[in-house]
Design a protein around this motif. Structure first.
Motif, short mmCIF file in Angstrom:
data_model
loop_
_atom_site.label_atom_id
_atom_site.label_comp_id
_atom_site.label_asym_id
_atom_site.label_seq_id
_atom_site.Cartn_x
_atom_site.Cartn_y
_atom_site.Cartn_z
N ASP A 67 22.05 24.20 93.80
CA ASP A 67 22.97 25.35 93.73
C ASP A 67 24.02 25.33 94.84
O ASP A 67 23.81 24.79 95.92
N THR A 68 25.13 25.98 94.54
CA THR A 68 26.28 26.06 95.44
C THR A 68 26.34 27.42 96.11
O THR A 68 26.03 28.45 95.48
N LEU A 69 26.75 27.44 97.39
CA LEU A 69 27.06 28.68 98.09
C LEU A 69 28.58 28.83 97.98
O LEU A 69 29.34 28.04 98.53
N TYR A 70 29.01 29.85 97.23
CA TYR A 70 30.43 30.06 96.95
C TYR A 70 31.06 30.92 98.05
O TYR A 70 30.42 31.81 98.60
N ASP A 71 32.33 30.64 98.32
CA ASP A 71 33.10 31.40 99.31
C ASP A 71 32.33 31.56 100.62
O ASP A 71 32.23 32.65 101.17
N ALA A 72 31.78 30.46 101.10
CA ALA A 72 30.99 30.48 102.34
C ALA A 72 31.91 30.74 103.52
O ALA A 72 33.02 30.21 103.60
N ARG A 73 31.40 31.56 104.44
CA ARG A 73 32.15 31.89 105.65
C ARG A 73 31.18 31.91 106.83
O ARG A 73 30.00 32.25 106.67
N VAL A 74 31.69 31.55 107.99
CA VAL A 74 30.89 31.55 109.21
C VAL A 74 31.49 32.56 110.19
O VAL A 74 32.71 32.67 110.29
#
Length: 165
Positions: A67-74
């Motif tokens: 699975d993909t983590l969409y619109d990932a931000r740190v």
């Protein structure tokens, strides 16, 4: 099955140690989620007296098998406890799945990296979509103010957040 918090992991760069995470390739050595000196060493008396700026490079990786983590931000979810220092973060210019710039020593700023102090998902640094096995290098800058007071167990928290299917 969606990407869980435990699927997003941090890895050292360089020689695979905290002190040696000065850019270069991602390593197999995971950054512990807690502990002492897992990114930076203690601030010694001369650094506290004169002030100090140090840099480390770590990688954020999606270890979920499918699975993909969409619109990932740190972002910085928790600032340091000390009023005498600050943590800032920046994205390496190599981008997703790239190899981070290497620096000569912990006092050398990485070229092409803009540091900021985002503290929420909305103002977090955008990693884009992180598919299975994909990673992104981030830089952490610790700035210790001149005349800093001694403080045991200073800490901070960097968080990655995104959307799942």
């Amino acid at each position: 099955m969606a990407v869980a918090d435990t699927d997003i992991k941090f890895y050292y760069s360089g020689d695979g140690t905290a002190k040696g995470s000065l850019g270069g390739a991602i390593t197999e050595n995971e950054v512990p989620s807690s502990g002492t000196n897992i990114i930076f060493d203690n601030v010694d008396a001369s650094e506290a007296e004169s002030g100090d700026v140090e840099y480390r490079c770590i990688y954020i990786k999606n270890t979920h098998p499918s699975d993909t983590l969409y619109d990932a931000r740190v972002f910085i979810a928790q600032d340091t406890v000390s009023e005498d220092d600050e943590i800032d973060i920046g994205l390496d210019s190599a981008g997703k799945n790239g190899t981070a710039t290497s620096i000569a020593d912990e006092s050398t700023a990485p070229s092409g990296v803009t540091f900021s102090h985002p503290t929420t998902y909305d103002d977090g640094l955008q990693l884009g979509d992180l598919g299975p096995g994909e990673y992104y290098a981030i830089w952490i800058r610790r700035t210790v103010n001149a005349g800093a007071s001694a403080l045991a167990n200073n800490n901070y928290m960097i968080k990655v957040q995104g959307q799942t299917a």
